[in-house]
Design a protein around this motif. Structure first.
Motif, PDB file in Angstrom:
ATOM      1  N   LYS A 129      44.700  -8.667  -0.827  1.00 47.81           N
ATOM      2  CA  LYS A 129      44.788  -9.498   0.368  1.00 47.81           C
ATOM      3  C   LYS A 129      45.471  -8.776   1.515  1.00 47.81           C
ATOM      4  O   LYS A 129      46.295  -7.905   1.318  1.00 47.81           O
ATOM      5  CB  LYS A 129      45.565 -10.775   0.048  1.00 47.81           C
ATOM      6  N   SER A 130      45.142  -9.177   2.727  1.00 52.29           N
ATOM      7  CA  SER A 130      45.853  -8.624   3.869  1.00 52.29           C
ATOM      8  C   SER A 130      47.164  -9.386   4.069  1.00 52.29           C
ATOM      9  O   SER A 130      47.448 -10.354   3.386  1.00 52.29           O
ATOM     10  CB  SER A 130      44.964  -8.714   5.101  1.00 52.29           C
ATOM     11  N   GLY A 131      47.934  -8.917   5.014  1.00 48.20           N
ATOM     12  CA  GLY A 131      49.250  -9.502   5.256  1.00 48.20           C
ATOM     13  C   GLY A 131      50.315  -8.454   5.018  1.00 48.20           C
ATOM     14  O   GLY A 131      50.139  -7.544   4.218  1.00 48.20           O
ATOM     15  N   CYS A 132      51.425  -8.581   5.729  1.00 40.43           N
ATOM     16  CA  CYS A 132      52.512  -7.608   5.549  1.00 40.43           C
ATOM     17  C   CYS A 132      53.423  -8.063   4.424  1.00 40.43           C
ATOM     18  O   CYS A 132      53.399  -9.222   4.015  1.00 40.43           O
ATOM     19  CB  CYS A 132      53.298  -7.468   6.854  1.00 40.43           C
ATOM     20  N   ALA A 133      54.234  -7.145   3.934  1.00 43.22           N
ATOM     21  CA  ALA A 133      55.227  -7.510   2.925  1.00 43.22           C
ATOM     22  C   ALA A 133      56.303  -8.375   3.590  1.00 43.22           C
ATOM     23  O   ALA A 133      56.583  -8.208   4.776  1.00 43.22           O
ATOM     24  CB  ALA A 133      55.855  -6.249   2.348  1.00 43.22           C
ATOM     25  N   PRO A 134      56.905  -9.298   2.829  1.00 46.07           N
ATOM     26  CA  PRO A 134      57.944 -10.155   3.417  1.00 46.07           C
ATOM     27  C   PRO A 134      59.040  -9.366   4.136  1.00 46.07           C
ATOM     28  O   PRO A 134      59.530  -9.795   5.184  1.00 46.07           O
ATOM     29  CB  PRO A 134      58.487 -10.926   2.214  1.00 46.07           C
ATOM     30  N   GLU A 135      59.391  -8.184   3.607  1.00 37.83           N
ATOM     31  CA  GLU A 135      60.451  -7.384   4.250  1.00 37.83           C
ATOM     32  C   GLU A 135      60.037  -6.847   5.609  1.00 37.83           C
ATOM     33  O   GLU A 135      60.871  -6.387   6.382  1.00 37.83           O
ATOM     34  CB  GLU A 135      60.845  -6.172   3.397  1.00 37.83           C
ATOM     35  N   GLN A 136      58.738  -6.846   5.891  1.00 40.04           N
ATOM     36  CA  GLN A 136      58.274  -6.289   7.174  1.00 40.04           C
ATOM     37  C   GLN A 136      58.173  -7.336   8.279  1.00 40.04           C
ATOM     38  O   GLN A 136      57.912  -7.004   9.429  1.00 40.04           O
ATOM     39  CB  GLN A 136      56.899  -5.641   6.980  1.00 40.04           C
ATOM     40  N   VAL A 137      58.346  -8.600   7.922  1.00 35.31           N
ATOM     41  CA  VAL A 137      58.125  -9.672   8.898  1.00 35.31           C
ATOM     42  C   VAL A 137      59.033  -9.523  10.116  1.00 35.31           C
ATOM     43  O   VAL A 137      58.592  -9.607  11.263  1.00 35.31           O
ATOM     44  CB  VAL A 137      58.327 -11.061   8.241  1.00 35.31           C
ATOM     45  N   THR A 138      60.311  -9.269   9.872  1.00 29.50           N
ATOM     46  CA  THR A 138      61.269  -9.237  10.977  1.00 29.50           C
ATOM     47  C   THR A 138      60.937  -8.149  11.985  1.00 29.50           C
ATOM     48  O   THR A 138      60.963  -8.389  13.203  1.00 29.50           O
ATOM     49  CB  THR A 138      62.699  -9.065  10.424  1.00 29.50           C
ATOM     50  N   GLY A 139      60.558  -6.971  11.486  1.00 29.45           N
ATOM     51  CA  GLY A 139      60.215  -5.873  12.388  1.00 29.45           C
ATOM     52  C   GLY A 139      58.953  -6.165  13.188  1.00 29.45           C
ATOM     53  O   GLY A 139      58.899  -5.927  14.404  1.00 29.45           O
ATOM     54  N   LEU A 140      57.942  -6.697  12.517  1.00 32.54           N
ATOM     55  CA  LEU A 140      56.697  -7.017  13.220  1.00 32.54           C
ATOM     56  C   LEU A 140      56.921  -8.115  14.255  1.00 32.54           C
ATOM     57  O   LEU A 140      56.423  -8.042  15.377  1.00 32.54           O
ATOM     58  CB  LEU A 140      55.625  -7.472  12.214  1.00 32.54           C
ATOM     59  N   ALA A 141      57.660  -9.138  13.860  1.00 34.33           N
ATOM     60  CA  ALA A 141      57.907 -10.248  14.786  1.00 34.33           C
ATOM     61  C   ALA A 141      58.631  -9.744  16.031  1.00 34.33           C
ATOM     62  O   ALA A 141      58.282 -10.111  17.164  1.00 34.33           O
ATOM     63  CB  ALA A 141      58.715 -11.342  14.087  1.00 34.33           C
ATOM     64  N   ALA A 142      59.597  -8.869  15.841  1.00 33.18           N
ATOM     65  CA  ALA A 142      60.348  -8.348  16.991  1.00 33.18           C
ATOM     66  C   ALA A 142      59.442  -7.525  17.901  1.00 33.18           C
ATOM     67  O   ALA A 142      59.533  -7.605  19.132  1.00 33.18           O
ATOM     68  CB  ALA A 142      61.533  -7.508  16.497  1.00 33.18           C
ATOM     69  N   ALA A 143      58.548  -6.749  17.296  1.00 32.47           N
ATOM     70  CA  ALA A 143      57.650  -5.914  18.105  1.00 32.47           C
ATOM     71  C   ALA A 143      56.657  -6.781  18.889  1.00 32.47           C
ATOM     72  O   ALA A 143      56.320  -6.477  20.037  1.00 32.47           O
ATOM     73  CB  ALA A 143      56.910  -4.922  17.201  1.00 32.47           C
ATOM     74  N   VAL A 144      56.179  -7.866  18.302  1.00 37.41           N
ATOM     75  CA  VAL A 144      55.287  -8.785  19.029  1.00 37.41           C
ATOM     76  C   VAL A 144      56.056  -9.445  20.167  1.00 37.41           C
ATOM     77  O   VAL A 144      55.582  -9.513  21.309  1.00 37.41           O
ATOM     78  CB  VAL A 144      54.704  -9.868  18.087  1.00 37.41           C
ATOM     79  N   ALA A 145      57.255  -9.905  19.860  1.00 39.39           N
ATOM     80  CA  ALA A 145      58.050 -10.622  20.858  1.00 39.39           C
ATOM     81  C   ALA A 145      58.396  -9.739  22.061  1.00 39.39           C
ATOM     82  O   ALA A 145      58.620 -10.237  23.159  1.00 39.39           O
ATOM     83  CB  ALA A 145      59.329 -11.162  20.218  1.00 39.39           C
ATOM     84  N   ALA A 146      58.396  -8.426  21.857  1.00 41.30           N
ATOM     85  CA  ALA A 146      58.754  -7.502  22.944  1.00 41.30           C
ATOM     86  C   ALA A 146      57.603  -7.266  23.916  1.00 41.30           C
ATOM     87  O   ALA A 146      57.803  -6.653  24.969  1.00 41.30           O
ATOM     88  CB  ALA A 146      59.218  -6.170  22.348  1.00 41.30           C
ATOM     89  N   GLU A 147      56.408  -7.725  23.598  1.00 40.18           N
ATOM     90  CA  GLU A 147      55.246  -7.477  24.467  1.00 40.18           C
ATOM     91  C   GLU A 147      55.010  -8.677  25.388  1.00 40.18           C
ATOM     92  O   GLU A 147      54.714  -9.767  24.923  1.00 40.18           O
ATOM     93  CB  GLU A 147      53.974  -7.268  23.613  1.00 40.18           C
ATOM     94  N   PRO A 148      55.067  -8.475  26.702  1.00 38.75           N
ATOM     95  CA  PRO A 148      54.881  -9.612  27.608  1.00 38.75           C
ATOM     96  C   PRO A 148      53.492 -10.259  27.526  1.00 38.75           C
ATOM     97  O   PRO A 148      53.363 -11.447  27.797  1.00 38.75           O
ATOM     98  CB  PRO A 148      55.088  -9.007  29.004  1.00 38.75           C
ATOM     99  N   SER A 149      52.476  -9.514  27.138  1.00 36.60           N
ATOM    100  CA  SER A 149      51.141 -10.121  27.092  1.00 36.60           C
ATOM    101  C   SER A 149      50.844 -10.787  25.752  1.00 36.60           C
ATOM    102  O   SER A 149      49.755 -11.322  25.551  1.00 36.60           O
ATOM    103  CB  SER A 149      50.067  -9.086  27.426  1.00 36.60           C
ATOM    104  N   LEU A 150      51.820 -10.742  24.837  1.00 38.03           N
ATOM    105  CA  LEU A 150      51.678 -11.429  23.548  1.00 38.03           C
ATOM    106  C   LEU A 150      52.759 -12.511  23.464  1.00 38.03           C
ATOM    107  O   LEU A 150      53.834 -12.371  24.041  1.00 38.03           O
ATOM    108  CB  LEU A 150      51.844 -10.452  22.378  1.00 38.03           C
ATOM    109  N   ARG A 151      52.455 -13.559  22.723  1.00 37.73           N
ATOM    110  CA  ARG A 151      53.462 -14.602  22.528  1.00 37.73           C
ATOM    111  C   ARG A 151      53.614 -14.865  21.039  1.00 37.73           C
ATOM    112  O   ARG A 151      52.699 -15.384  20.399  1.00 37.73           O
ATOM    113  CB  ARG A 151      53.024 -15.874  23.262  1.00 37.73           C
ATOM    114  N   LEU A 152      54.742 -14.477  20.503  1.00 42.08           N
ATOM    115  CA  LEU A 152      55.025 -14.714  19.081  1.00 42.08           C
ATOM    116  C   LEU A 152      55.155 -16.215  18.851  1.00 42.08           C
ATOM    117  O   LEU A 152      55.968 -16.879  19.484  1.00 42.08           O
ATOM    118  CB  LEU A 152      56.340 -14.008  18.706  1.00 42.08           C
ATOM    119  N   ARG A 153      54.336 -16.755  17.946  1.00 40.99           N
ATOM    120  CA  ARG A 153      54.367 -18.200  17.683  1.00 40.99           C
ATOM    121  C   ARG A 153      54.834 -18.548  16.279  1.00 40.99           C
ATOM    122  O   ARG A 153      55.214 -19.689  16.032  1.00 40.99           O
ATOM    123  CB  ARG A 153      52.973 -18.800  17.920  1.00 40.99           C
TER     124      ARG A 153
END
Ligand SMILES: *Cc1c(COP(=O)(O)O)cnc(C)c1O
Length: 225
Positions: A129-153
């Motif tokens: 299955k696709s999806g990141c490992a639970p330990e990677q969530v925080t890093g990915l979420a922070a990287a999404v949140a840092a992009e003005p044209s993306l909105r972390l939901r």
């Protein structure tokens, strides 16, 4: 057509019962279904549709361009599809790799609202299955949140479909805990996407507020996807 209306009503009733007054969004998963079926549901007030493949979605979007629908990409996203995905979808629920983030951000048209993004978590560690490992969530979420044209939901998960009811409930609760952890870091996030045709009431009970329903709404899919 009458069937679609009946199934939509039945899902709405079950969803309302499980939600017990909390807001829960229904995403109609329309993969493999024709645009005509989407049009019927849209006339009944269903606005949000989920597709797994970018090309398949684009064809339907063209046929339905007279309707104001909200499109969610819920299938695995390849980097060579990021441009079209960023242009033609309102939500990406399947963000699971750092590499996709700058691509989605770059290709999201500046005149549009930010692209809504959920980080997909491989919560049951299924090799296929696709999806990141639970330990990677925080890093990915922070990287999404840092992009003005993306909105972390928020977060999305597809638990192991073969798991027992008890195991699936435990999985839903782990997702809820991960979600609350991210919400502590990003107070704006508001969506936990989990629960499908077979298990949406127990997902809602565990805190899901977006359920993705395909076969219980449209009837069985002809091909296995
Ligand atoms: C197909 C699919 C669904 C819907 O599954 P059903 O069991 O038909 O409700 C939900 N989420 C994802 C990611 C899917 O691929």
């Amino acid at each position: 057509m009458a069937d679609l209306a009946e199934r939509l009503n039945s899902i709405r009733t079950r969803l309302d019962t499980a939600a017990a007054g909390q807001p829960v969004h229904l995403l109609a998963v329309s993969k493999t279904q024709p645009a005509s079926a989407i049009r019927v549901l849209a006339a009944l007030g269903q606005r949000a549709f989920g597709e797994n493949y970018v090309q398949e979605a684009l064809a339907k979007q063209q046929e339905l361009s007279d309707l104001a629908l909200e499109w969610h990409l819920i299938g695995p996203l390849q980097s060579n599809k990021c441009k079209e995905a960023a242009i033609h979808f309102d939500w990406i629920q399947s963000l699971d790799r750092p590499k996709l983030i700058p691509l989605l951000a770059r290709f999201r048209p500046a005149e549009r609202e930010p692209l809504n993004v959920l980080v997909q978590v491989n919560i049951d560690d299924e090799a296929s299955k696709s999806g990141c490992a639970p330990e990677q969530v925080t890093g990915l979420a922070a990287a999404v949140a840092a992009e003005p044209s993306l909105r972390l939901r928020g977060l999305m998960a597809i638990p192991d479909p073969a798991a027992s009811e008890a195991k699936r409930q435990a999985t839903f609760r782990r997702m809820r805990a991960l979600f609350e952890g991210e919400r502590a870091r990003h107070p704006g996030i508001d969506i936990l996407s989990m629960g499908m045709s077979d298990d949406f009431p127990s997902a809602i009970e565990a805190g899901a507020n977006l359920v993705r329903i395909g076969s219980a709404l449209f009837g069985p899919r002809s091909s296995r996807q």
